[in-house]
Design a protein around this motif. Structure first.
Motif, PDB file in Angstrom:
ATOM      1  N   TRP A  98       0.812  -1.205   0.000  1.00 37.15           N
ATOM      2  CA  TRP A  98       0.000   0.000   0.000  1.00 37.15           C
ATOM      3  C   TRP A  98       0.850   1.261   0.000  1.00 37.15           C
ATOM      4  CZ3 TRP A  98      -5.276   0.941  -0.129  1.00 37.15           C
ATOM      5  CH2 TRP A  98      -6.078  -0.201  -0.263  1.00 37.15           C
ATOM      6  N   GLY A  99       2.088   1.121   0.393  1.00 38.77           N
ATOM      7  CA  GLY A  99       3.013   2.242   0.403  1.00 38.77           C
ATOM      8  C   GLY A  99       4.404   1.722   0.684  1.00 38.77           C
ATOM      9  N   ALA A 100       5.375   2.616   0.609  1.00 37.38           N
ATOM     10  CA  ALA A 100       6.766   2.206   0.836  1.00 37.38           C
ATOM     11  C   ALA A 100       7.549   3.374   1.399  1.00 37.38           C
ATOM     12  CB  ALA A 100       7.395   1.719  -0.470  1.00 37.38           C
ATOM     13  N   ILE A 101       8.559   3.039   2.186  1.00 32.58           N
ATOM     14  CA  ILE A 101       9.491   4.030   2.706  1.00 32.58           C
ATOM     15  C   ILE A 101      10.896   3.468   2.543  1.00 32.58           C
ATOM     16  CG2 ILE A 101       9.279   3.144   5.080  1.00 32.58           C
ATOM     17  CD1 ILE A 101       9.706   6.055   6.027  1.00 32.58           C
ATOM     18  N   TYR A 102      11.826   4.331   2.148  1.00 31.94           N
ATOM     19  CA  TYR A 102      13.196   3.846   1.974  1.00 31.94           C
ATOM     20  C   TYR A 102      14.194   4.923   2.419  1.00 31.94           C
ATOM     21  CZ  TYR A 102      12.846   6.384  -2.529  1.00 31.94           C
ATOM     22  OH  TYR A 102      12.648   7.330  -3.507  1.00 31.94           O
ATOM     23  N   VAL A 103      15.344   4.423   2.864  1.00 29.33           N
ATOM     24  CA  VAL A 103      16.438   5.298   3.269  1.00 29.33           C
ATOM     25  C   VAL A 103      17.312   5.548   2.060  1.00 29.33           C
ATOM     26  CG1 VAL A 103      18.310   5.668   4.904  1.00 29.33           C
ATOM     27  CG2 VAL A 103      16.384   4.202   5.543  1.00 29.33           C
ATOM     28  N   ASN A 104      17.544   6.791   1.731  1.00 28.85           N
ATOM     29  CA  ASN A 104      18.352   7.122   0.557  1.00 28.85           C
ATOM     30  C   ASN A 104      19.824   6.763   0.777  1.00 28.85           C
ATOM     31  OD1 ASN A 104      16.423   8.412  -1.328  1.00 28.85           O
ATOM     32  ND2 ASN A 104      16.138   9.833   0.372  1.00 28.85           N
ATOM     33  N   PRO A 105      20.526   6.426  -0.305  1.00 27.59           N
ATOM     34  CA  PRO A 105      21.949   6.061  -0.171  1.00 27.59           C
ATOM     35  C   PRO A 105      22.763   7.174   0.496  1.00 27.59           C
ATOM     36  CG  PRO A 105      21.126   5.506  -2.361  1.00 27.59           C
ATOM     37  CD  PRO A 105      20.050   6.298  -1.689  1.00 27.59           C
ATOM     38  N   ASP A 106      23.685   6.787   1.370  1.00 31.40           N
ATOM     39  CA  ASP A 106      24.617   7.709   2.045  1.00 31.40           C
ATOM     40  C   ASP A 106      23.913   8.725   2.936  1.00 31.40           C
ATOM     41  OD1 ASP A 106      26.785   6.485   0.670  1.00 31.40           O
ATOM     42  OD2 ASP A 106      26.394   7.769  -1.072  1.00 31.40           O
ATOM     43  N   ALA A 107      22.674   8.442   3.331  1.00 33.24           N
ATOM     44  CA  ALA A 107      21.950   9.391   4.173  1.00 33.24           C
ATOM     45  C   ALA A 107      22.634   9.570   5.523  1.00 33.24           C
ATOM     46  CB  ALA A 107      20.514   8.914   4.372  1.00 33.24           C
ATOM     47  N   SER A 108      23.103   8.477   6.119  1.00 29.43           N
ATOM     48  CA  SER A 108      23.733   8.563   7.437  1.00 29.43           C
ATOM     49  C   SER A 108      25.067   9.296   7.376  1.00 29.43           C
ATOM     50  CB  SER A 108      23.940   7.158   8.019  1.00 29.43           C
ATOM     51  OG  SER A 108      22.703   6.528   8.258  1.00 29.43           O
ATOM     52  N   SER A 109      25.861   9.049   6.342  1.00 31.06           N
ATOM     53  CA  SER A 109      27.157   9.718   6.215  1.00 31.06           C
ATOM     54  C   SER A 109      26.974  11.214   5.973  1.00 31.06           C
ATOM     55  CB  SER A 109      27.978   9.085   5.090  1.00 31.06           C
ATOM     56  OG  SER A 109      27.312   9.188   3.851  1.00 31.06           O
ATOM     57  N   SER A 131      12.555   8.772   1.937  1.00 30.51           N
ATOM     58  CA  SER A 131      11.534   9.018   0.914  1.00 30.51           C
ATOM     59  C   SER A 131      10.421   7.994   1.110  1.00 30.51           C
ATOM     60  CB  SER A 131      12.110   8.882  -0.500  1.00 30.51           C
ATOM     61  OG  SER A 131      13.122   9.835  -0.733  1.00 30.51           O
ATOM     62  N   TYR A 132       9.193   8.406   0.818  1.00 36.42           N
ATOM     63  CA  TYR A 132       8.104   7.424   0.887  1.00 36.42           C
ATOM     64  C   TYR A 132       7.149   7.620  -0.287  1.00 36.42           C
ATOM     65  CZ  TYR A 132       5.314  11.086   3.328  1.00 36.42           C
ATOM     66  OH  TYR A 132       4.656  12.229   3.682  1.00 36.42           O
ATOM     67  N   ILE A 133       6.424   6.548  -0.589  1.00 32.68           N
ATOM     68  CA  ILE A 133       5.567   6.478  -1.773  1.00 32.68           C
ATOM     69  C   ILE A 133       4.207   5.917  -1.367  1.00 32.68           C
ATOM     70  CG2 ILE A 133       5.265   5.418  -4.057  1.00 32.68           C
ATOM     71  CD1 ILE A 133       8.303   5.143  -4.214  1.00 32.68           C
ATOM     72  N   SER A 189      14.067  13.960   7.897  1.00 30.93           N
ATOM     73  CA  SER A 189      12.762  14.253   7.325  1.00 30.93           C
ATOM     74  C   SER A 189      12.641  13.432   6.032  1.00 30.93           C
ATOM     75  CB  SER A 189      12.605  15.748   7.048  1.00 30.93           C
ATOM     76  OG  SER A 189      11.293  16.035   6.633  1.00 30.93           O
ATOM     77  N   ALA A 190      11.629  13.719   5.243  1.00 29.74           N
ATOM     78  CA  ALA A 190      11.410  12.883   4.060  1.00 29.74           C
ATOM     79  C   ALA A 190      10.770  13.672   2.932  1.00 29.74           C
ATOM     80  CB  ALA A 190      10.524  11.694   4.417  1.00 29.74           C
ATOM     81  N   THR A 191      11.028  13.226   1.730  1.00 27.17           N
ATOM     82  CA  THR A 191      10.271  13.652   0.550  1.00 27.17           C
ATOM     83  C   THR A 191       9.265  12.553   0.245  1.00 27.17           C
ATOM     84  OG1 THR A 191      11.902  12.645  -0.929  1.00 27.17           O
ATOM     85  CG2 THR A 191      12.178  14.979  -0.406  1.00 27.17           C
ATOM     86  N   TYR A 192       8.192  12.898  -0.427  1.00 26.11           N
ATOM     87  CA  TYR A 192       7.198  11.863  -0.736  1.00 26.11           C
ATOM     88  C   TYR A 192       6.796  11.909  -2.198  1.00 26.11           C
ATOM     89  CZ  TYR A 192       3.391  15.323  -0.725  1.00 26.11           C
ATOM     90  OH  TYR A 192       2.572  16.383  -1.012  1.00 26.11           O
ATOM     91  N   ASN A 193       6.285  10.780  -2.664  1.00 25.21           N
ATOM     92  CA  ASN A 193       5.826  10.643  -4.036  1.00 25.21           C
ATOM     93  C   ASN A 193       4.425  10.048  -4.002  1.00 25.21           C
ATOM     94  OD1 ASN A 193       5.375  10.149  -6.726  1.00 25.21           O
ATOM     95  ND2 ASN A 193       6.895   8.521  -6.922  1.00 25.21           N
ATOM     96  N   ASP A 194       3.438  10.894  -4.297  1.00 23.27           N
ATOM     97  CA  ASP A 194       2.060  10.422  -4.430  1.00 23.27           C
ATOM     98  C   ASP A 194       1.859  10.033  -5.890  1.00 23.27           C
ATOM     99  OD1 ASP A 194      -0.642   9.971  -4.525  1.00 23.27           O
ATOM    100  OD2 ASP A 194      -1.214  11.826  -3.515  1.00 23.27           O
ATOM    101  N   ILE A 195       1.707   8.740  -6.142  1.00 25.09           N
ATOM    102  CA  ILE A 195       1.644   8.234  -7.518  1.00 25.09           C
ATOM    103  C   ILE A 195       0.525   8.910  -8.311  1.00 25.09           C
ATOM    104  CG2 ILE A 195       1.176   6.186  -8.913  1.00 25.09           C
ATOM    105  CD1 ILE A 195       2.592   4.546  -6.740  1.00 25.09           C
TER     106      ILE A 195
END
Length: 407
Positions: A98-109, A131-133, A189-195
């Protein structure tokens, strides 16, 4: 004044049957949402960690606090299964989640570098961490639940980071720098993508009252058509073939215009919803198909069911159809999955596919079910016309006399 026993029996029977009719139908309808808040966990969210650092740990820590029956289930998958963000979007688009959330590459560094350097802190964007979708067009009321849950998870990740790393980092950082202090207060924080953004006010009607309108006009027109046919003695005047041709032609024309009107008011009140003329045409065609099969079903019912019992059939048919589209089957008791076989449910699934440019790929199931309904209802319609004729022939003794039934 003494009332006839037949009157008392008829009124008493109607009194009881109508109460049972509404009790049964509304019990069925209300049952779709019974304890649905305790089934929110049946809605699955995908989690992918491209970073493998402290932020991903923070998301998992946040979910461990939020995990409950009234929060969607977060399912973690390795990044090798989803090499890019587009793969995650496709999985949500296909309905696997129903949705997804992911950690972007190198976010912690990036976060660590920003906390360690005032120069880097000045350009740090915390929204690049996550980011989440989700799909705003898919059951809009529940899409809001998914969006809110993902936002809560992001907020929880922020709190989780502070709990895991914030206190320890505070003693080592240059807290006199306002940018570093701000990052420590709000690290994630996060960016989001509403399909398919669906924010228009009428969006909640698409899978509710709109589904009633696919059935009700056909019932009213069939009532009028049968009454007018009886008054003008069309059944007696025309042959069976002509009667079938006339009624079939009228059904095609009426549902053609009714589906155009329905598509028209959906489009007229869409506000700034991003849709195209081709989507309008496809919407019109699929609604036309479902309206036509409902005409066949209702017309057949008027030939087989006595007029005094028609409200029982129509109300039950409407409630069964509408209840199949009110909420996702994941949130209803398993029995309600019978709705897969109901035309309104498959209509809504096709409409979602049209409105999201294929982001609800159920056509392999929905279209065969709808066409099967159309074929079966067509056969029932032809059998109903024959039944009317046989009924007249039996009463009059003349096989060329056609019956008229007032409905």
């Amino acid at each position: 004044m003494q009332l006839p026993k037949e009157f008392l029996g008829g009124v008493g029977g109607s009194f009881v049957l109508i109460q049972l009719l509404f009790l049964a139908n509304m019990g069925y309808l209300y049952g779709t949402a019974f304890n649905d808040s305790q089934r929110i966990k049946a809605l699955k969210l995908l989690f992918v960690d491209y970073d493998h650092g402290i932020i991903g740990q923070s998301v998992k820590a946040a979910y461990s606090e939020l995990e409950s029956a009234d929060f969607p289930t977060l399912t973690e998958s390795p990044s090798i299964d989803y090499p890019s963000a587009s793969d995650i979007q496709e999985s949500v688009c296909k309905g696997h989640y129903w949705g997804a959330i992911y950690v972007n590459p190198d976010a912690s560094s990036r976060l660590s570098a920003a906390l360690a350097s005032p120069e880097t802190a000045e350009t740090y964007e915390n929204s690049q961490a996550l980011s989440y979708i989700f799909n705003g067009a898919k059951y809009p009321a529940y899409a809001q639940t998914i969006s809110s849950s993902l936002q809560i998870l992001v907020q929880g990740a922020r709190a989780g980071y502070n709990a895991v790393n914030g206190t320890a980092a505070m003693s080592k950082l240059n807290m006199t720098d306002k940018n570093i202090a701000q990052i420590l207060l709000d690290p994630v924080s996060a960016t989001y993508n509403d399909i398919k953004p669906t924010a228009q006010g009428v969006r909640f009607y698409y899978n509710t009252v709109t589904m009633v309108m696919v059935i009700l006009p056909q019932f009213f027109f069939t009532m009028a058509l049968n009454g007018i046919s009886a008054e003008t003695k069309i059944f007696q005047t025309f042959s069976l073939r002509k009667n079938i041709s006339l009624r079939l032609g009228l059904s095609v024309c009426f549902t053609f215009i009714a589906s155009l009107c329905m598509s028209g008011y959906i489009w007229a009140f869409r506000e700034d919803w991003g849709t195209t003329s081709s989507q309008f045409g496809l919407t019109w065609m699929i609604i036309w198909l479902v309206m036509h099969l409902n005409f066949f079903i209702i017309d057949s019912a008027t030939a087989a069911i006595p007029a005094k019992f028609m409200p029982f059939f129509i109300l039950t048919w409407i409630i069964m159809n509408v209840s199949s589209t009110l909420s996702p089957f994941e949130l209803s008791p398993g029995f309600y999955r019978i709705g897969y076989a109901v035309p309104a449910y498959e209509l809504y699934q096709v409409l979602l596919d049209i409105w999201t440019h294929g982001c609800n790929p159920t056509l392999y199931r929905s279209l065969p079910i709808l066409f099967a309904w159309w074929l079966v209802s067509m056969v029932a319609f032809l059998a109903a016309m024959r039944r009317r004729i046989l009924s007249v022939s039996t009463k009059s003794g003349d096989p060329n006399t056609f019956n008229h039934e007032e409905v």
